[in-house]
Design a protein around this motif. Structure first.
Motif, short mmCIF file in Angstrom:
data_model
loop_
_atom_site.label_atom_id
_atom_site.label_comp_id
_atom_site.label_asym_id
_atom_site.label_seq_id
_atom_site.Cartn_x
_atom_site.Cartn_y
_atom_site.Cartn_z
N TYR A 57 0.84 -1.20 0.00
CA TYR A 57 0.00 0.00 0.00
C TYR A 57 0.87 1.24 0.00
CZ TYR A 57 -4.28 -2.57 1.21
OH TYR A 57 -5.38 -3.39 1.20
N GLU A 58 0.44 2.27 -0.74
CA GLU A 58 1.06 3.58 -0.60
C GLU A 58 -0.05 4.62 -0.48
OE1 GLU A 58 3.20 3.66 -4.50
OE2 GLU A 58 2.37 5.67 -4.62
N ALA A 59 0.31 5.79 0.03
CA ALA A 59 -0.71 6.82 0.26
C ALA A 59 -0.15 8.21 0.00
CB ALA A 59 -1.22 6.74 1.70
N PRO A 129 -7.05 8.93 -0.82
CA PRO A 129 -5.97 8.61 -1.76
C PRO A 129 -4.95 7.63 -1.20
CG PRO A 129 -5.63 10.81 -0.87
CD PRO A 129 -6.94 10.33 -0.32
N ILE A 130 -5.33 6.37 -1.25
CA ILE A 130 -4.47 5.25 -0.87
C ILE A 130 -4.54 4.25 -2.02
CG2 ILE A 130 -4.19 3.31 0.76
CD1 ILE A 130 -5.45 5.03 2.93
N TRP A 131 -3.40 3.63 -2.35
CA TRP A 131 -3.36 2.68 -3.47
C TRP A 131 -2.80 1.34 -3.02
CZ3 TRP A 131 -1.88 7.72 -3.60
CH2 TRP A 131 -2.62 8.56 -4.45
N LYS A 132 -3.34 0.28 -3.60
CA LYS A 132 -2.94 -1.08 -3.27
C LYS A 132 -2.38 -1.76 -4.51
CE LYS A 132 -6.35 -4.22 -2.67
NZ LYS A 132 -7.43 -4.82 -1.85
N LYS A 133 -1.23 -2.39 -4.33
CA LYS A 133 -0.61 -3.15 -5.42
C LYS A 133 -0.66 -4.62 -5.01
CE LYS A 133 4.07 -2.98 -7.07
NZ LYS A 133 5.16 -2.04 -7.39
#
Lengths: 155, 83
Positions: A57-59, A129-133
């Motif tokens: 995860y990044e934010a 605004p958080i993203w999951k890879k």
């Protein structure tokens, strides 16, 4: 404990360490609340038949915290009896079955906290605004929430 | 001079996480996108999916006029997947 210290609080944290359900639920416990409702998002080990090795995860941290704060304000407008709200989201590598997000809400009676928790996770998925890879055995994929508020609006 | 922040897939396509970019003070959001794509052409593939966050407020790509100040943060926001 002095009654005046028990003012409604929002506990918002983005961190890379393991999340503790006990720690997060303890934050929202309040003497005049009979209900604590909890949502835990855990990492699944599969997606469309592919084995998921881990998630990352990044934010946009400063904006994510602000957006979560806005969600807390909205919760308090919709369910004024809600006491404390805690939203903890993990960043970085999250191994399978560990928690990526924990949301806890306390209220005097159960209906409000149950509804508020659902509202929090649904709105978080649309606006924060958080993203999951997802990392598979031989590839990876940046996930996209179907709840994302601009999804399909720019096609 | 604004600070452009790249996240997730946009950071992979641009090859970096942040940089200073010179743009006109008054510019529409779609023009701002075009300026950034000139610097990083690989970003063009996600054009239909991204929005901006200007001073931490969401802005769709379109005709909305932005008034930018030096040092403003402009973030490229690919489709989100929190929770």
């Amino acid at each position: 404990m002095d009654e005046s210290e028990d003012v409604p609080k929002d506990f918002i944290k983005l961190k890379s360490e393991n999340l503790s359900v006990h720690e997060v639920s303890e934050l929202v416990i309040s003497p005049n609340c009979g209900a604590v409702s909890l949502f835990i998002g855990t990492t699944r080990n599969n997606f469309e038949g592919k084995k998921v090795i881990r998630l990352e995860y990044e934010a946009y941290t400063s904006m994510a915290e602000m957006e979560i704060k806005k969600i807390c304000r909205e919760v308090r407008q919709k369910w004024p009896s809600v006491k404390h709200i805690a939203v903890y989201h993990r960043l970085g590598v999250v191994p399978i079955t560990e928690a990526s997000v924990i949301i806890a809400v306390s209220s005097p009676h159960r209906a409000e906290s149950l509804e508020a928790v659902m509202y929090c996770i649904n709105t978080l998925k649309a606006f924060v605004p958080i993203w999951k890879k997802e990392i598979y055995e031989d590839e990876y994929s940046w996930k996209e929430n179907k709840e994302c508020f601009w999804a399909n609006s720019e096609k | 001079q604004v600070t452009v922040l790249y996240f997730a897939r946009s950071a992979e396509l641009a090859g970096l996480r942040s940089e200073s970019v010179s743009v006109p003070q008054r510019i529409t959001s779609v023009q701002l996108w075009e300026e950034i794509v000139k610097i990083h052409p690989r970003l063009a593939v996600i054009q239909d999916q991204v929005v901006f966050a200007v001073r931490q407020e969401y802005v769709l790509l379109g005709d909305q006029l932005l008034v930018l100040q030096t040092g403003d943060e402009v973030a490229i926001i690919p489709p989100i997947s929190g929770g």
